[in-house]
Design an enzyme around this catalytic site. Sequence first.
Site, short mmCIF file in Angstrom:
data_model
loop_
_atom_site.label_atom_id
_atom_site.label_comp_id
_atom_site.label_asym_id
_atom_site.label_seq_id
_atom_site.Cartn_x
_atom_site.Cartn_y
_atom_site.Cartn_z
N HIS A 1 0.83 -1.22 0.00
CA HIS A 1 0.00 0.00 0.00
C HIS A 1 0.86 1.27 0.00
O HIS A 1 0.36 2.36 0.22
CB HIS A 1 -1.01 0.01 1.16
CG HIS A 1 -2.14 -0.97 0.94
ND1 HIS A 1 -3.39 -0.58 0.54
CD2 HIS A 1 -2.17 -2.32 1.05
CE1 HIS A 1 -4.16 -1.67 0.42
NE2 HIS A 1 -3.44 -2.73 0.72
N THR A 2 2.14 1.10 -0.23
CA THR A 2 3.03 2.26 -0.33
C THR A 2 2.97 2.88 -1.73
O THR A 2 3.33 4.04 -1.90
CB THR A 2 4.49 1.83 -0.05
OG1 THR A 2 4.73 0.61 -0.77
CG2 THR A 2 4.71 1.58 1.43
N SER B 1 -11.33 -15.94 -24.07
CA SER B 1 -10.34 -16.64 -23.23
C SER B 1 -10.76 -18.08 -23.09
O SER B 1 -11.89 -18.46 -23.43
CB SER B 1 -10.23 -15.98 -21.86
OG SER B 1 -11.23 -16.47 -21.01
N GLY C 1 -8.06 -13.83 -8.46
CA GLY C 1 -8.60 -13.34 -7.19
C GLY C 1 -7.79 -13.78 -5.98
O GLY C 1 -8.34 -13.93 -4.89
N GLY D 1 -4.77 -12.19 -5.10
CA GLY D 1 -3.82 -11.14 -4.75
C GLY D 1 -2.49 -11.30 -5.48
O GLY D 1 -1.47 -10.78 -5.03
N SER E 1 -3.64 -11.09 -11.17
CA SER E 1 -4.11 -11.68 -12.42
C SER E 1 -4.63 -10.59 -13.36
O SER E 1 -4.47 -10.67 -14.58
CB SER E 1 -5.19 -12.72 -12.16
OG SER E 1 -6.23 -12.17 -11.38
N GLU F 1 -7.00 0.53 -15.55
CA GLU F 1 -7.62 -0.06 -14.35
C GLU F 1 -8.32 1.03 -13.52
O GLU F 1 -9.43 0.83 -13.04
CB GLU F 1 -6.56 -0.79 -13.53
CG GLU F 1 -7.14 -1.44 -12.30
CD GLU F 1 -6.57 -2.80 -11.99
OE1 GLU F 1 -5.76 -3.34 -12.78
OE2 GLU F 1 -6.96 -3.35 -10.94
N ASP G 1 1.34 -3.31 -9.43
CA ASP G 1 1.11 -4.57 -10.14
C ASP G 1 1.53 -4.49 -11.60
O ASP G 1 2.17 -5.41 -12.13
CB ASP G 1 -0.38 -4.96 -10.05
CG ASP G 1 -0.87 -5.01 -8.62
OD1 ASP G 1 -0.03 -5.13 -7.71
OD2 ASP G 1 -2.09 -4.91 -8.42
N TYR H 1 -10.15 -1.02 0.21
CA TYR H 1 -8.96 -0.50 -0.46
C TYR H 1 -9.09 1.01 -0.64
O TYR H 1 -8.19 1.79 -0.30
CB TYR H 1 -8.76 -1.20 -1.81
CG TYR H 1 -7.46 -0.85 -2.49
CD1 TYR H 1 -6.33 -1.64 -2.35
CD2 TYR H 1 -7.34 0.32 -3.26
CE1 TYR H 1 -5.14 -1.32 -2.97
CE2 TYR H 1 -6.15 0.66 -3.88
CZ TYR H 1 -5.06 -0.16 -3.73
OH TYR H 1 -3.88 0.17 -4.34
C1 GLA Z 1 -3.15 -4.09 -4.92
C2 GLA Z 1 -3.05 -2.85 -5.80
C3 GLA Z 1 -1.64 -2.28 -5.81
C4 GLA Z 1 -1.10 -2.10 -4.39
C5 GLA Z 1 -1.33 -3.36 -3.56
C6 GLA Z 1 -0.96 -3.17 -2.12
O1 GLA Z 1 -2.40 -5.12 -5.46
O2 GLA Z 1 -3.44 -3.17 -7.10
O3 GLA Z 1 -1.61 -1.07 -6.50
O4 GLA Z 1 -1.65 -0.98 -3.77
O5 GLA Z 1 -2.68 -3.79 -3.61
O6 GLA Z 1 0.40 -2.98 -1.98
#
Ligand code: GLA
Length: 380
Positions: free
Chosen positions: A35-36, A68, A120, A122, A125, A158, A170, A222
């Site tokens: 979350h940085t 797909s 889904g 984390g 994907s 996104e 990501d 989030y």
């Molecule tokens: C998700 C978000 C990223 C990031 C992480 C937490 O994966 O898509 O941008 O904020 O959570 O680090």
Amino acid sequence: MNLAETAQAAFTEAYGTGPAGLWAAPGRVNLIGEHTDYNDGFVLPFALPQRTVAAAGPAPDGRWSVCSTLAPEPVVFGVTEPGDVTGWGAYVAGIVWALQDAGFEVPPARIAIASDVPLGSGLSSSAALESAVLTALIDLGGLDVPTERRPAIAQRAENVYVGAPTGILDQSASIRCRAGHALFLDCRSYAVEQIPFDLAGEGLAILVINSNAPHQHVDGEYGERRKSCEAAAAALGVPALRDVSTAELPQALDRLDDDVLRRRARHIITENQRVLDTVSLLRSGRVREIGPLLTASHASMRDDFEITVDQVDVAVQAALDAGAYGARMTGGGFGGCVLALVDTGRADATAAAVAAAYEQRGFTAPTSWVATAGPGAARV
Ligand code: GLA
């Protein structure tokens, strides 16, 4: 059939002809720095060997079609605006839109997707899908989009088209990571440093444990975290929490009168420092010593940022009890995966210990595997 062959076969099945090429983009785990990213801070992901393959070729009808292995009936669209295409096709329409919005002439294309990135969980994907399609369209159209610009284009797809307020972690991981390296990214300047990450040579492994916990309230929570961080930065009079150092933390906490904001800010400020400390240790080859930083990161996410759930807390504790050097949840939170730094020979025993702890509590069984750092998005 391997994944590339599967994507190729899906293309031929849907469109009655072969693709012009195949492009792959990986999922990721984030070693540390959670979350940085949307606080202009630091992250340290590496790319997974699991990836999404886009088989793509030109489209004679001047539109875009995507199917797909999970959704064989193509989603077809022309020029769209955010909101026009919904569901999983929005990630693809979003990429076309974001490229056009950045001034590029996007070639009409037919695309077929195959992926082995767990959905889904984390592990990004969605970024893998975006990055595979982005790379395919750039190559098909011969577009001049420097690699360092690409993650922000995918992120805009996104944020604006799909409507998820995520940071740049990501997409950067999927596009900019290199095999055998972790990607040290400054999310303000987008500067990167490739950090050699050869764990096997050290007799170490990263065990990834998918908690298989159902994701709950992910989107709303989030967005809430993001707002709290922005509110804390505004109250402190800085552009982003990245601008507060750990030395300044005590005064900063004194100036915030809301306990929730204080804890959210403390997570981000200390987490940025943990990324920097992890990078220093890795640069000097002291890999085992990053363990306590990983575990401290988890405690901070659990107690201050409040984004963990029982399943991930139990997995972290069970891994540590089984002798892991460090363990933490990775990714956005509220479920998802845990990573543990273990001696190579202890990976199976650690996975078994976590499985036993889950069974004792009646949780759905976890899925574990050893992750190595794979390559970023490329033509295959
Ligand atoms: C998700 C978000 C990223 C990031 C992480 C937490 O994966 O898509 O941008 O904020 O959570 O680090």
